[in-house]
Write an enzyme that holds these catalytic residues in place. Structure first.
Site, PDB file in Angstrom:
ATOM      1  N   ARG A 276      -3.053  17.397  -4.480  1.00  0.00           N
ATOM      2  CA  ARG A 276      -3.303  16.148  -5.391  1.00  0.00           C
ATOM      3  C   ARG A 276      -4.424  15.979  -6.032  1.00  0.00           C
ATOM      4  O   ARG A 276      -5.426  16.189  -5.576  1.00  0.00           O
ATOM      5  CB  ARG A 276      -3.209  15.062  -4.836  1.00  0.00           C
ATOM      6  CG  ARG A 276      -0.982  14.843  -4.425  1.00  0.00           C
ATOM      7  CD  ARG A 276      -0.670  13.581  -3.999  1.00  0.00           C
ATOM      8  NE  ARG A 276       0.352  13.446  -3.326  1.00  0.00           N
ATOM      9  CZ  ARG A 276       1.154  12.541  -2.405  1.00  0.00           C
ATOM     10  NH1 ARG A 276       0.693  11.387  -3.003  1.00  0.00           N
ATOM     11  NH2 ARG A 276       2.332  12.281  -2.584  1.00  0.00           N
ATOM     12  N   ARG A 291      -8.216   9.201   1.332  1.00  0.00           N
ATOM     13  CA  ARG A 291      -7.083   9.401   0.192  1.00  0.00           C
ATOM     14  C   ARG A 291      -8.141  11.147  -0.960  1.00  0.00           C
ATOM     15  O   ARG A 291      -9.321  11.322  -1.018  1.00  0.00           O
ATOM     16  CB  ARG A 291      -7.404   8.886  -1.681  1.00  0.00           C
ATOM     17  CG  ARG A 291      -6.728   9.085  -2.390  1.00  0.00           C
ATOM     18  CD  ARG A 291      -7.244   8.162  -3.903  1.00  0.00           C
ATOM     19  NE  ARG A 291      -7.182   6.464  -3.483  1.00  0.00           N
ATOM     20  CZ  ARG A 291      -5.885   5.831  -3.387  1.00  0.00           C
ATOM     21  NH1 ARG A 291      -4.573   7.035  -4.488  1.00  0.00           N
ATOM     22  NH2 ARG A 291      -5.528   4.790  -2.893  1.00  0.00           N
ATOM     23  N   GLU A 363      -0.834   2.616   3.322  1.00  0.00           N
ATOM     24  CA  GLU A 363       0.082   2.946   3.547  1.00  0.00           C
ATOM     25  C   GLU A 363      -0.042   3.762   3.776  1.00  0.00           C
ATOM     26  O   GLU A 363      -0.414   4.710   3.780  1.00  0.00           O
ATOM     27  CB  GLU A 363       0.945   2.735   1.344  1.00  0.00           C
ATOM     28  CG  GLU A 363       2.235   3.835   1.364  1.00  0.00           C
ATOM     29  CD  GLU A 363       2.134   5.191   0.174  1.00  0.00           C
ATOM     30  OE1 GLU A 363       2.464   6.230   0.510  1.00  0.00           O
ATOM     31  OE2 GLU A 363       1.180   4.916  -0.461  1.00  0.00           O
ATOM     32  N   SER A 366       5.852   5.803   2.153  1.00  0.00           N
ATOM     33  CA  SER A 366       6.633   6.003   1.234  1.00  0.00           C
ATOM     34  C   SER A 366       8.266   6.235   1.290  1.00  0.00           C
ATOM     35  O   SER A 366       8.234   7.729   0.577  1.00  0.00           O
ATOM     36  CB  SER A 366       6.527   5.913  -0.320  1.00  0.00           C
ATOM     37  OG  SER A 366       6.694   5.377  -1.253  1.00  0.00           O
ATOM     38  N   ARG A 409      -2.892   9.897   7.802  1.00  0.00           N
ATOM     39  CA  ARG A 409      -3.156   8.914   7.411  1.00  0.00           C
ATOM     40  C   ARG A 409      -2.957   8.265   9.387  1.00  0.00           C
ATOM     41  O   ARG A 409      -3.795   7.293   9.919  1.00  0.00           O
ATOM     42  CB  ARG A 409      -2.538   8.180   6.901  1.00  0.00           C
ATOM     43  CG  ARG A 409      -3.272   7.738   5.418  1.00  0.00           C
ATOM     44  CD  ARG A 409      -2.338   7.040   4.188  1.00  0.00           C
ATOM     45  NE  ARG A 409      -3.457   7.496   2.813  1.00  0.00           N
ATOM     46  CZ  ARG A 409      -3.173   6.450   1.427  1.00  0.00           C
ATOM     47  NH1 ARG A 409      -2.391   5.664   1.713  1.00  0.00           N
ATOM     48  NH2 ARG A 409      -3.755   6.800   0.553  1.00  0.00           N
TER      49      ARG A 409
END
Length: 445
Positions: A276, A291, A363, A366, A409
């Site tokens: 990403r 991130r 988070e 999702s 994560r």
């Protein structure tokens, strides 16, 4: 993508749902009714002129059979052909404009999704686990990883720049152990079939799941990828983008296919690296590995009948939660509000893991129900079982997906929740067989 007929018949509802998302209906829809009317009129006009020419051609044949003069009719046919030639491309022009409008409209959130503007308006619906209590000051994962010699962000920056990580020794093995543990649990207990898809996809795949054309800047494109062509509705089979999530290749496995109802639900899981650009994340989460431009993830994807999708969404979310519970990581389930729900989703639960080193929830998964939104873009349908062998009309499936889980994560959540006073980190019991029996990470000499 929303169905054109649905938008036409429910325009006020669509505008209301867009406003609930914080979007401007006028900016997205434009003068929808006028465009739709011009599109339909152009189709009617062209089809009418084609029908008229067919009748004139038959009349010409009859005149020739009987030896009559065809001069006047020939001139009339020539005139009608000229009229058709001038108008024949109009439906394609209006169809392209309408496709552009429809592809820019986000999915409509379900009625049970709370109205809100941002994550501050999300609703916590469940909390699990006890937050660990330490008799020392909890440290964040980047400090723990560096002190243990298992995370090297400085050398990663030398290799690739910011937002990359190098895992070393037990850190690398922990990442691999998590991937194997997640895949094993999802396949052996939860009934998913494992898939290993390509890590590069074409533009049509990204269009199918909703990343293109709207989110091109968040993706890593190869030199042959053309986001502008996608915006014009042009797709190539041999252009390539790095996948932002396994959702893209796995969902598109059945693009342009009609599935038998007996096969549904289809439950698939896949491990992939994810890439990403994080174009909108400048200045956010600059410490640690929250991130990253490249990270690992285990994804869960389902294809279901419309009447089963709500139950399958709940079940998929529960499958992701079981990973956290097996690892003993405190978490909460959050129902996202309208303003925080993703472009393609009709309803999303976020699972947020507790990070004691940062004293916050973050988070880690999702889980979204897309209804028929992705299936319509990717043309994924199923054929309902007809009575007495009759062939029923194909319908769009519903697609569901979620992280099961984001591996990096989960890795950092283990470091922060299982840290010890001496700086070591305990390994959750379920992971120890995947770690060769190792029960603790200590500083490597």
């Amino acid at each position: 993508m929303l169905d054109l007929g649905f938008v036409r018949a429910n325009l006020e509802l669509v505008e209301e749902k867009l406003r609930a998302r914080g979007a401007d209906p006028a900016a997205l829809l434009g003068d929808f009714r006028a465009l739709d009317e011009k599109r339909r009129l152009s189709i009617t006009l062209v089809e009418g002129r084609k029908a008229e020419l067919n009748l004139l051609s038959k009349e010409m044949g009859e005149l020739k059979k009987t030896g009559q003069d065809t001069t006047a009719l020939t001139e009339k046919i020539r005139f009608k052909k000229d009229l058709l030639e001038r108008a024949k491309n109009d439906p394609d022009v209006y169809n392209e404009r309408m496709s552009g409008v429809l592809s820019s409209i986000p999915n409509l959130t379900r009625d049970e999704v709370p109205t809100g503007k941002s994550e501050a308006d999300n609703l916590t619906v469940k909390t699990w686990g006890e937050k660990p209590v330490f008799n020392f000051e909890a440290r964040p994962h980047w400090e723990l990883g560096e002190s243990l010699g298992i995370l090297d962000l400085e050398r990663a920056a030398k290799l690739s720049g910011a937002r990359f990580a190098v895992y070393m020794g037990a850190g690398a093995r922990l990442e691999r152990a998590l991937i194997s543990f997640m895949l094993d649990l999802h396949t052996s207990k939860h009934g998913y079939t494992e898939v290993l898809p390509p890590f590069m996809v074409n533009s049509k795949s990204l269009y199918g799941t909703g990343q293109l054309p709207k989110f091109a800047d968040d993706l890593f494109r190869c030199s042959d990828a053309d986001a502008e062509a996608v915006a014009r509705g042009e797709f190539k089979d041999n252009d390539h983008w790095l996948i932002p999530t396994a959702e893209v290749p796995v969902t598109n496995l059945y693009r342009d296919e009609i599935l038998d109802e007996a096969r549904l639900p289809i439950r698939l899981t896949a491990y992939t690296p994810c890439f990403r650009a994080e174009a909108g994340a400048a200045g956010k989460d600059t410490r640690g590995i929250i991130r990253q431009h490249q990270f690992q993830k285990v994804e869960l994807v389902k294809f279901t009948r419309p009447e089963d999708s709500e139950a399958e969404h709940e079940r998929l979310t529960r499958d992701a939660e079981e990973i956290l519970e097996a690892l003993g990581l405190p978490y909460r389930r959050v129902l996202l509000c309208t303003g925080d729900t993703g472009f393609s989703s009709a309803k999303t639960y976020d699972l947020e893991v507790w990070l004691p080193g940062q004293q916050l929830y973050r988070e880690i998964s999702s889980c979204s129900n897309f209804d028929a939104f992705q299936a319509r873009r990717a043309n994924i349908r199923y054929r309902p079982a007809g009575e007495k062998g009759a062939k029923a009309k194909p319908e769009f499936v519903h697609t569901i997906n979620g992280s099961g889980l984001a591996v990096g994560r989960t890795w950092l959540a283990i470091l922060e929740n299982y840290q010890q006073p001496d700086g070591s980190v305990l390994i959750p019991q379920v992971l120890q067989p995947y770690m060769g029996g190792l029960d603790r990470i200590v500083k490597e000499i």
